[in-house]
Design a protein around this motif. Structure first.
Motif, mmCIF file in Angstrom:
data_model
loop_
_atom_site.group_PDB
_atom_site.id
_atom_site.type_symbol
_atom_site.label_atom_id
_atom_site.label_comp_id
_atom_site.label_asym_id
_atom_site.label_seq_id
_atom_site.Cartn_x
_atom_site.Cartn_y
_atom_site.Cartn_z
ATOM 1 N N ALA A 1 0.834 -1.194 0.000
ATOM 2 C CA ALA A 1 0.000 0.000 0.000
ATOM 3 C C ALA A 1 0.876 1.254 0.000
ATOM 4 N N PHE A 2 0.217 2.368 -0.124
ATOM 5 C CA PHE A 2 0.889 3.669 -0.140
ATOM 6 C C PHE A 2 1.774 3.843 1.100
ATOM 7 N N THR B 1 9.907 1.738 -1.947
ATOM 8 C CA THR B 1 11.045 2.457 -2.535
ATOM 9 C C THR B 1 12.249 2.388 -1.605
ATOM 10 N N THR B 2 11.982 2.484 -0.307
ATOM 11 C CA THR B 2 13.060 2.427 0.684
ATOM 12 C C THR B 2 13.755 1.073 0.632
ATOM 13 N N VAL C 1 3.280 8.290 8.203
ATOM 14 C CA VAL C 1 4.317 8.794 7.276
ATOM 15 C C VAL C 1 3.979 10.247 6.899
ATOM 16 N N THR D 1 6.709 12.755 -1.381
ATOM 17 C CA THR D 1 6.716 12.230 -2.751
ATOM 18 C C THR D 1 6.150 10.812 -2.766
ATOM 19 N N THR D 2 5.802 10.378 -3.953
ATOM 20 C CA THR D 2 5.265 9.021 -4.123
ATOM 21 C C THR D 2 5.754 8.455 -5.453
ATOM 22 N N GLN E 1 0.009 4.328 -4.757
ATOM 23 C CA GLN E 1 -1.265 5.019 -4.962
ATOM 24 C C GLN E 1 -2.134 4.242 -5.948
ATOM 25 N N ASN F 1 6.856 -4.477 7.622
ATOM 26 C CA ASN F 1 7.938 -3.497 7.750
ATOM 27 C C ASN F 1 7.806 -2.878 9.142
ATOM 28 N N ASN G 1 13.046 -4.663 8.192
ATOM 29 C CA ASN G 1 13.254 -3.228 8.346
ATOM 30 C C ASN G 1 13.768 -2.748 6.995
ATOM 31 N N ALA G 2 12.898 -2.040 6.286
ATOM 32 C CA ALA G 2 13.233 -1.656 4.908
ATOM 33 C C ALA G 2 14.456 -0.749 4.837
HETATM 34 N N1 LIG Z 1 11.607 4.052 10.546
HETATM 35 C C1 LIG Z 1 11.391 3.513 9.350
HETATM 36 N N2 LIG Z 1 10.992 4.298 8.353
HETATM 37 C C2 LIG Z 1 10.793 3.745 7.146
HETATM 38 C C3 LIG Z 1 10.984 2.361 6.917
HETATM 39 N N3 LIG Z 1 10.672 2.089 5.631
HETATM 40 C C4 LIG Z 1 10.300 3.266 5.084
HETATM 41 N N4 LIG Z 1 10.386 4.268 5.973
HETATM 42 C C5 LIG Z 1 10.016 5.655 5.745
HETATM 43 O O1 LIG Z 1 8.647 5.652 5.340
HETATM 44 C C6 LIG Z 1 8.402 6.591 4.323
HETATM 45 C C7 LIG Z 1 7.738 5.962 3.131
HETATM 46 O O2 LIG Z 1 8.670 5.141 2.471
HETATM 47 P P1 LIG Z 1 8.648 4.872 0.888
HETATM 48 O O3 LIG Z 1 9.787 3.944 0.663
HETATM 49 O O4 LIG Z 1 8.565 6.106 0.098
HETATM 50 O O5 LIG Z 1 7.278 4.102 0.747
HETATM 51 P P2 LIG Z 1 6.633 3.538 -0.592
HETATM 52 O O6 LIG Z 1 5.920 2.303 -0.215
HETATM 53 O O7 LIG Z 1 7.624 3.438 -1.678
HETATM 54 O O8 LIG Z 1 5.604 4.689 -0.908
HETATM 55 P P3 LIG Z 1 4.724 4.902 -2.262
HETATM 56 O O9 LIG Z 1 5.580 4.627 -3.429
HETATM 57 O O10 LIG Z 1 4.307 6.338 -2.169
HETATM 58 O O11 LIG Z 1 3.564 3.971 -2.127
HETATM 59 C C8 LIG Z 1 9.765 7.234 4.019
HETATM 60 O O12 LIG Z 1 9.822 8.443 4.741
HETATM 61 C C9 LIG Z 1 10.765 6.247 4.575
HETATM 62 O O13 LIG Z 1 11.949 6.864 5.004
HETATM 63 C C10 LIG Z 1 11.415 1.557 8.014
HETATM 64 O O14 LIG Z 1 11.619 0.342 7.899
HETATM 65 N N5 LIG Z 1 11.604 2.182 9.212
#
Ligand SMILES: Nc1nc2c(ncn2[C@@H]2O[C@H](COP(=O)(O)OP(=O)(O)OP(=O)(O)O)[C@@H](O)[C@H]2O)c(=O)[nH]1
Ligand SMILES: [Mg+2]
Length: 206
Positions: free
Chosen positions: A30-31, A36-37, A67, A72-73, A100, A148, A176-177
């Motif tokens: 999901a969003f 991406t991380t 979050v 950005t997304t 999204q 995550n 932990n991403a």
């Molecule tokens: N503390 C923590 N923050 C995380 C972790 N994974 C992601 N984040 C934070 O969460 C936010 C969203 O992460 P993204 O990687 O952009 O998420 P996404 O799933 O790609 O988002 P969309 O592409 O918009 O759906 C960012 O600010 C990351 O830094 C984690 O394992 N721990």
């Protein structure tokens, strides 16, 4: 299946000549769950990203709970690559889907040729994952579910999570991403699961 990531995350541009096999994997969720991380954490090449500013079209549709600082997304895909194994014999190509829902029409193309999907979930917003799982099941891909572990997320027993997702048999793990080792371990679990499913399917055909 090799059990370790053999390569430094920044040192490789070309696929190493030790590689004898490859697989494509999807990273879905999901969003804002961290797709991406995670791809950025594991990729040994600079990941391809398609980040754009979150616009008004997202308001009231994609929850920013947990979050809130996200600006950005992903609007098309993420792409990364990681070589596994002590001898570097397997390369994984990682494709991340947009979170999204208005971009989910891209899933079919991204899923083509993949052997499995890593489903990232955020226990602060578990309800957001139902639609993801429905969409994923339409692709027919084997998958594993990876929680995550955001620091402020509620803690639940794995079986409770399986029950909440109505997936009593699901392979479920924590990751932990932000952490490469943890993210690679999640991908290795997915590859093992997908290969087991492929073997079982081939045995049924024979
Ligand atoms: N503390 C923590 N923050 C995380 C972790 N994974 C992601 N984040 C934070 O969460 C936010 C969203 O992460 P993204 O990687 O952009 O998420 P996404 O799933 O790609 O988002 P969309 O592409 O918009 O759906 C960012 O600010 C990351 O830094 C984690 O394992 N721990
Ligand atoms: Mg993203």
């Amino acid at each position: 299946m090799p059990d370790s990531a053999s390569c430094d995350s920044t040192s490789i541009s070309y696929v190493p000549n030790t590689v004898s096999g490859s697989a494509k994997l999807l990273v879905v969720g999901a969003f804002g769950v961290g797709k991406t991380t995670l791809i950025g954490s594991v990729s040994e090449i600079p990941p391809l990203r398609t980040e754009e500013a979150i616009t008004a079209a997202s308001v009231g549709v994609d929850s920013l709970h947990g979050v809130e600082n996200k600006t950005t997304t992903t609007v098309a895909l993420d792409f990364g690559r990681v070589t596994l194994g002590d001898s570097g014999d397997t390369v994984l190509y990682l494709f991340g889907t947009p979170g999204q829902q208005r971009f989910w029409s891209l899933w079919d193309g991204l899923a083509e040729g993949a052997i499995g999907a890593l489903v990232l979930i955020d226990l602060r917003r578990i309800d957001d994952s139902f639609a993801v799982l429905d969409r994923l099941e339409a692709t027919g891909l084997p998958y594993v579910v990876a929680i995550n572990d955001f620091p402020d997320a509620p803690r639940h027993a794995d079986d409770e999570v399986r029950q909440a997702l109505a997936l009593p048999e699901a392979v479920l793990l924590h990751c932990n991403a932000l952490d490469r080792r943890s993210s690679v371990d999640a991908l290795i679990t997915l590859v093992s699961h997908a290969l087991t499913r492929l073997d079982a399917a081939e045995a049924r055909i024979r």
